[in-house]
Design a protein around this motif. Structure first.
Motif, PDB file in Angstrom:
ATOM      1  N   SER A  44      26.577  18.205 -26.583  1.00 48.74           N
ATOM      2  CA  SER A  44      25.608  19.191 -26.139  1.00 48.74           C
ATOM      3  C   SER A  44      25.938  19.679 -24.726  1.00 48.74           C
ATOM      4  O   SER A  44      25.907  20.880 -24.444  1.00 48.74           O
ATOM      5  CB  SER A  44      24.220  18.567 -26.176  1.00 48.74           C
ATOM      6  N   PHE A  59      22.470  21.599 -28.848  1.00 52.54           N
ATOM      7  CA  PHE A  59      21.556  20.670 -29.516  1.00 52.54           C
ATOM      8  C   PHE A  59      21.883  20.578 -31.011  1.00 52.54           C
ATOM      9  O   PHE A  59      21.994  19.490 -31.580  1.00 52.54           O
ATOM     10  CB  PHE A  59      20.120  21.155 -29.294  1.00 52.54           C
ATOM     11  N   SER A 118      21.234  14.642 -27.037  1.00 51.59           N
ATOM     12  CA  SER A 118      21.239  16.000 -26.511  1.00 51.59           C
ATOM     13  C   SER A 118      20.037  16.231 -25.598  1.00 51.59           C
ATOM     14  O   SER A 118      20.167  16.782 -24.499  1.00 51.59           O
ATOM     15  CB  SER A 118      21.222  16.992 -27.682  1.00 51.59           C
TER      16      SER A 118
END
Ligand SMILES: Nc1ncnc2c1ncn2[C@@H]1O[C@H](COP(=O)(O)OP(=O)(O)OP(=O)(O)O)[C@@H](O)[C@H]1O
Ligand SMILES: [Mg+2]
Lengths: 261, 349
Positions: B67, B95, B237
């Motif tokens: 991420s 994400f 993330s």
């Protein structure tokens, strides 16, 4: 008894060895569609071993087994179950921490396959499938007569009741052929009687049955044909009346000399 | 009843930032929430399939790095003189990629280890986490190694009719974490109550019987591993975009141990277990820090764990649920007894 039945299960030249011990040798027999065949023999004759080979739990040293034309060699147990060939176990085998009802829901695995996303999103098809499984589980509980125990953990049931759960679990998997390993051991006379009715009922629904059992009166009354195993070899095969009077069989069961005595 | 408890709990959590003004505590709740999501994912494996992933932090860390790198961009040399240049993408894409990549890693770890299970799975997961940590530490061109990836942007979401919202404040991030946690909880709950969950339970309780009714072991366990890893990746993330700096220390073994403690204390195999265990062991260090020396904190932490497992050996949620059920059953027995007696009285002698 060579009626024109199609062959369901075909066992050819199967041999199994455990180290030096020959558990099965040159085993050959067939079971016809819709037939009830019993596989009998003294303790340690190799009956359970034969079941293990047929259901993919054990690879034979050589020989082959096929079911409805499909070779089973190399298939995993769950793949064989997917062909409709379902077994029960000699030792009681349930999911002990789940209720009887939940046991059957687990057993209904083959009927409940829906897509992952359908299940997670709770889409109509998944919900309809769930509803159908619950109905079917309730039916099966009723069918084996365990309604009163439906919400008890299967592990808390009596031995005989657990055997019934085991059979119901196998039925939940929707077998086209059922392999029963000593289903009535541990059942009392009335439970056994009910069970024989159950087996006939199963057969009447078109399910082929291979039965391993030590209870001779039961075997004689329920079987179309009997295969007798001793020390890993088939020593006799035929209808119950013929087997009852076969000197080799009597000798195998009663020991040396008894047949002639 | 159960749905009511869930909704009330969710409402209680949602109200927190409205009355809690202490940023220190809010921060603790956010990081606790992130680890709680990771603990839920671990519970899916440990509690519902019986497989212990002792390298679970790897999926979390991979999610964090994927991420971060997606949203920061990178420029690395490849063998043969090529260069791979990636321009920064929006963090929300990071994400999604974090979830996908972590899930894919879960798939390979599952594939590698589920043919032989138990101890083998534990070892494969530990090794996997260590390998990933070494990569993060030594592939300096990509990860900056111990210098850490810094200035990771906050997540920006597009709200219909409201335009873009960058989730920079604690207030925002609290709700982001709460939303992801709620979705993860719902997803795991749906999964374990479905056909797939029953297959997992069957395998855990009696594998021989489960395969005999047609349950595919490898497929079922791999599926659990993929979903578990993907959720851990999502948590990673969130972590990267909230803390906004990430270094290879994220892969430390102690982080996996923390997750395991959250799951075991709360109750493995119970959906609410990791939530309860996560709250206790996420917030405990924060509570102890101002009042104790560091060594004493660890002792107290261990002490709380031991007391919980001594008093409630199956974990808080299952043990309490069992006691509650027992009490209810006793009450039911008392109510039923007179009927049973009267029935017996009717039987002919
Ligand atoms: N896994 C194994 N390893 C070694 N020997 C085995 C194994 N399984 C079975 N055997 C041996 O193979 C022989 C056949 O066993 P099997 O269980 O098939 O007999 P059975 O006919 O089912 O007997 P019973 O009526 O007692 O159930 C026995 O001598 C047994 O000890
Ligand atoms: Mg046997």
């Amino acid at each position: 008894m060579t009626t024109a039945r199609a062959i369901a299960l075909n066992v050819e030249q199967v041999a199994v060895r455990f180290g030096g011990l020959v558990a099965l040798s040159e085993m050959n027999f067939t079971v016809g569609e819709g037939e009830i065949v019993s596989l009998i023999g003294p303790n340690g004759a190799g009956k359970t071993t034969a079941f293990n080979v047929m259901t993919g739990f054990l690879d034979p040293a050589h020989g082959r087994v096929s079911y409805r034309g499909t070779a089973l060699n190399g298939l995993k147990p769950h793949q064989i179950a997917d062909l409709g060939l379902i077994r029960t176990f000699q030792r009681t085998s349930v999911f002990p921490n789940d209720t009887v009802y939940d046991n059957l829901l687990i057993g209904l695995h083959r009927q409940g396959r829906v897509g992952l996303f359908e299940a997670i999103l709770g889409l109509p098809r998944a919900r309809a499938s769930e509803r159908r499984l619950r109905e079917r589980a309730a039916e099966l509980v009723e069918w084996v007569g365990l309604e009163r125990r439906a919400y008890d953990p299967a592990g808390s049931l009596s031995y005989g009741e657990q055997r019934l759960v085991g059979v119901a679990l196998a039925l939940a998997a929707e077998p086209s052929m059922l392999l029963l390993d000593e289903p009535v051991s541990g059942m009392n006379a009335s439970e056994t009687h009910t069970f024989v009715e159950l087996i006939r009922n199963i057969r009447d629904r078109g399910v082929t049955i291979l039965l391993v059992e030590h209870d001779m009166p039961m075997v004689m009354s329920v079987s179309d044909r009997i295969v007798v195993l001793n020390y890993g070899r088939i020593i006799a095969e035929g209808p119950p009346e013929a087997i009852r009077n076969d000197p080799d069989v009597i000798e195998a069961y009663l020991g040396q000399g008894a047949a002639r005595a | 009843m159960r749905a009511a408890i869930t909704i009330l709990t969710l409402a209680a959590f949602a109200s927190v930032p409205l009355w809690l003004r202490d940023p220190y505590l809010l921060n603790a709740l956010i990081t606790t929430g992130i680890f709680m999501i990771a603990a839920m994912s671990l519970n899916l494996l440990l509690g519902f399939t019986g497989q212990l992933s002792l390298g679970h932090i790897a999926f979390f860390g991979i999610g964090a790095y994927v991420s971060a790198l997606t949203s920061l961009g990178f420029d690395i040399g490849l063998p043969g003189g090529f260069r791979l240049v990636h321009e920064p993408w929006p963090p929300i894409v990071g994400f999604v990629l974090a979830i996908l990549v972590a899930g894919l890693c879960g798939y390979f770890v599952g594939l590698l280890s589920f043919r032989v299970r138990g101890a083998y799975f534990v070892i494969v997961t530990i090794s996997f986490a260590e390998v990933v940590r070494l990569v993060a530490l030594n592939w300096v061109e990509l990860t900056q190694g111990p210098l850490a990836l810094t200035n990771i942007p906050s997540i920006t979401i597009g709200l219909p009719g409201l335009g873009e919202l960058t989730l920079r404040t604690k207030f925002h991030n609290y709700y982001l974490v709460l939303a992801v946690a709620a979705v993860a909880y719902l997803l795991i709950s749906r999964l374990v109550h479905s056909h797939f969950g029953r297959a997992m339970r069957g395998l855990m309780e009696n594998e021989t019987l489960a395969v005999s009714v047609g349950i595919d072991v490898t497929r079922t366990l791999t599926l659990a591993a993929v979903i578990s890893a993907a959720i851990a990746g999502a948590a990673g993330s969130l972590y990267a975009h909230y803390i906004r700096i990430i270094d290879p220390e994220v892969f430390a073994f102690i982080n996996t141990v923390t997750m395991v403690i959250m799951v075991i204390s709360g109750g493995k195999g119970s959906l609410a277990g990791p939530v309860v265990g996560g709250l206790i062991f996420g917030l405990l260090p924060v509570m102890l820090r101002p009042i104790m020396a560091p060594e004493a904190q660890w002792i107290a932490y261990g002490g709380v764990l031991i007391v919980i497992l001594f008093v409630l050996p199956r974990g808080i949620v299952p043990s309490l649920a069992q006691r509650f059920a027992k009490r209810k059953r006793k009450a039911a027995v008392v109510a039923v007894t007179p009927v049973a007696f009267s029935e017996r009285a009717k039987e002919p002698a």
